[in-house]
Design an enzyme around this catalytic site. Structure first.
Site, short mmCIF file in Angstrom:
data_model
loop_
_atom_site.label_atom_id
_atom_site.label_comp_id
_atom_site.label_asym_id
_atom_site.label_seq_id
_atom_site.Cartn_x
_atom_site.Cartn_y
_atom_site.Cartn_z
N SER A 13 -7.02 24.22 -11.54
CA SER A 13 -7.78 25.21 -10.77
C SER A 13 -7.76 24.89 -9.28
O SER A 13 -8.02 25.77 -8.45
CB SER A 13 -9.22 25.29 -11.28
OG SER A 13 -9.94 24.12 -10.95
N PRO A 30 -14.34 20.33 -13.63
CA PRO A 30 -14.29 18.88 -13.42
C PRO A 30 -14.08 18.45 -11.97
O PRO A 30 -13.85 17.28 -11.69
CB PRO A 30 -13.09 18.46 -14.27
CG PRO A 30 -12.16 19.63 -14.18
CD PRO A 30 -13.05 20.86 -14.15
N GLY A 31 -14.12 19.40 -11.02
CA GLY A 31 -14.09 19.03 -9.61
C GLY A 31 -12.89 19.48 -8.83
O GLY A 31 -12.68 19.00 -7.71
N ASP A 62 -16.24 29.33 -9.06
CA ASP A 62 -15.22 29.73 -10.06
C ASP A 62 -15.84 29.65 -11.45
O ASP A 62 -15.26 29.07 -12.37
CB ASP A 62 -13.99 28.83 -9.95
CG ASP A 62 -12.82 29.32 -10.80
OD1 ASP A 62 -12.75 30.53 -11.04
OD2 ASP A 62 -11.99 28.49 -11.21
N LYS A 92 -13.90 37.23 -12.90
CA LYS A 92 -13.12 37.32 -14.13
C LYS A 92 -13.16 38.77 -14.63
O LYS A 92 -14.24 39.34 -14.83
CB LYS A 92 -13.70 36.39 -15.20
CG LYS A 92 -14.07 34.99 -14.69
CD LYS A 92 -12.88 34.19 -14.22
CE LYS A 92 -13.32 32.80 -13.75
NZ LYS A 92 -12.22 31.98 -13.25
#
Length: 347
Positions: free
Chosen positions: A184, A218-219, A272, A301
């Site tokens: 991402s 996760p960052g 996000d 989305k």
């Protein structure tokens, strides 16, 4: 054929066609869209192509990776000589600055990459001999695009450097950094590259700025911001990769991105989160309306059906509820999937 040619993500041809049709109608220009599912492109035929080109700046299009002005569509090309009909179709055109050989980014188009390269190697000297292409590339002049959609079917089109994507197929070539916590990260890197100008990036992304990343785990997006020197408050009940925290520039708060608010205004907010697009749009509007951030980047989305209509509805809802003048830019990026990315800046 007169009109526009647009490239898009495979499967989003109906959304691009609907966008071009509605935008042309709003500009008072008649025409019709033509495309096929999974082709990776859409054509909008219009007798007033020059006016349409001006009325639809590339920067305002959401589902187009590239916008081109159509010059000709060539069918039934002879594999023994594709160049002669191309030169004939280009007679009378002003000189181009460079030749871009392309194919749709689709299952059917990708196998044409080798043919496009070899044809381009033969076409360039022929164009130069016909004084349709300079001896050296000139980035100031319009580009000539040859888009092969089959071995015997091609579009000839042109782009203006100031009103189109600079990359072949409209796809920026970004590499996954080995330290990136997730893929991402590429989405935010592309958003910062595509949606901001060089001057805006220099002015709006620098050391000392503060940001929030909603739904950070996760960052990936947090990591991208720290690489620009920003200090980030990462909001997520899930864990972040340890090396993201090791930068010393990240504060991780285990909280709900839909309810948390910063104790003082921030320079940036990014988001996000996987959630209904209207709910995300409304929460993002709250951040701008309340002055919790100066600018924001967030993803919406999209549903499986009526995606163009949902896109319009969410952007209109966001702009209305934000309650302040904003510059909005939205695009379905190459690294997006069933989503669009939105940038909101103070007007």
């Amino acid at each position: 054929m007169d009109g526009l040619l647009g490239y898009c993500r495979q499967g989003f041809e109906p959304e691009l066609a609907a966008e071009l049709t509605e935008r042309a109608s709003a500009a008072g220009l008649a025409g019709y869209a033509r495309t096929a599912r999974d082709s990776g492109y859409a054509v909008f035929a219009c007798a007033e192509a020059a006016a349409l080109d001006r009325a639809l700046p590339f920067s305002t299009l959401i589902f187009a990776r590239q916008k081109l002005r159509l010059l000709a569509e060539l069918r039934d090309l002879d594999p023994r000589d594709r160049i002669t009909p191309m030169l004939q179709a280009l007679q009378g055109q002003p000189r181009f600055g460079t030749l871009v050989m392309e194919h749709p980014d689709s299952d059917a188009g990708k196998p044409l990459a080798g043919l496009a390269r070899s044809l381009g190697n033969a076409l360039r000297p022929a164009l130069r001999k016909a004084v349709l292409l300079g001896a050296q590339d000139d980035p100031r002049l319009p580009r000539l695009h040859v888009c092969l959609v089959a071995g015997d079917h091609a579009f000839l089109a042109r782009s203006l450097p100031a009103d189109s994507a600079p990359w072949p197929l409209g796809i920026p070539r970004l590499r996954m950094h080995p330290d990136a916590p997730s893929r991402s990260a590429l989405k935010l890197e592309e958003a910062l590259l595509v949606l901001l100008t060089d001057a805006e990036r220099a002015r709006l992304l620098h050391e000392g700025m503060r940001a929030a990343d909603l739904g950070a785990a996760p960052g990936g997006w947090t990591w991208v911001l720290t690489r620009h020197g920003l200090r980030v408050t990462a909001i997520d009940n899930g864990p972040l990769r340890p090396h993201v925290l090791d930068t010393g520039m990240v504060q991780h708060l285990r909280a709900d991105g839909f309810t948390w608010q910063p104790p003082q205004p921030l320079d940036w907010m990014v988001c996000d989160m996987v959630e209904q697009p209207r709910r995300v749009a409304e929460r993002m509007a709250t951040w701008l309306r309340e002055g919790w951030c100066r600018q924001a980047i967030f993803n919406l989305k999209l549903p499986m059906k009526k995606r163009w209509q949902e896109t319009q509805s969410c952007l209109e809802r966001f702009a209305r509820q934000a309650g302040r003048p904003l510059t909005l830019r939205a695009r379905q990026l190459y690294h997006d999937r069933e989503e669009i990315t939105v940038l909101a800046l103070p007007a």
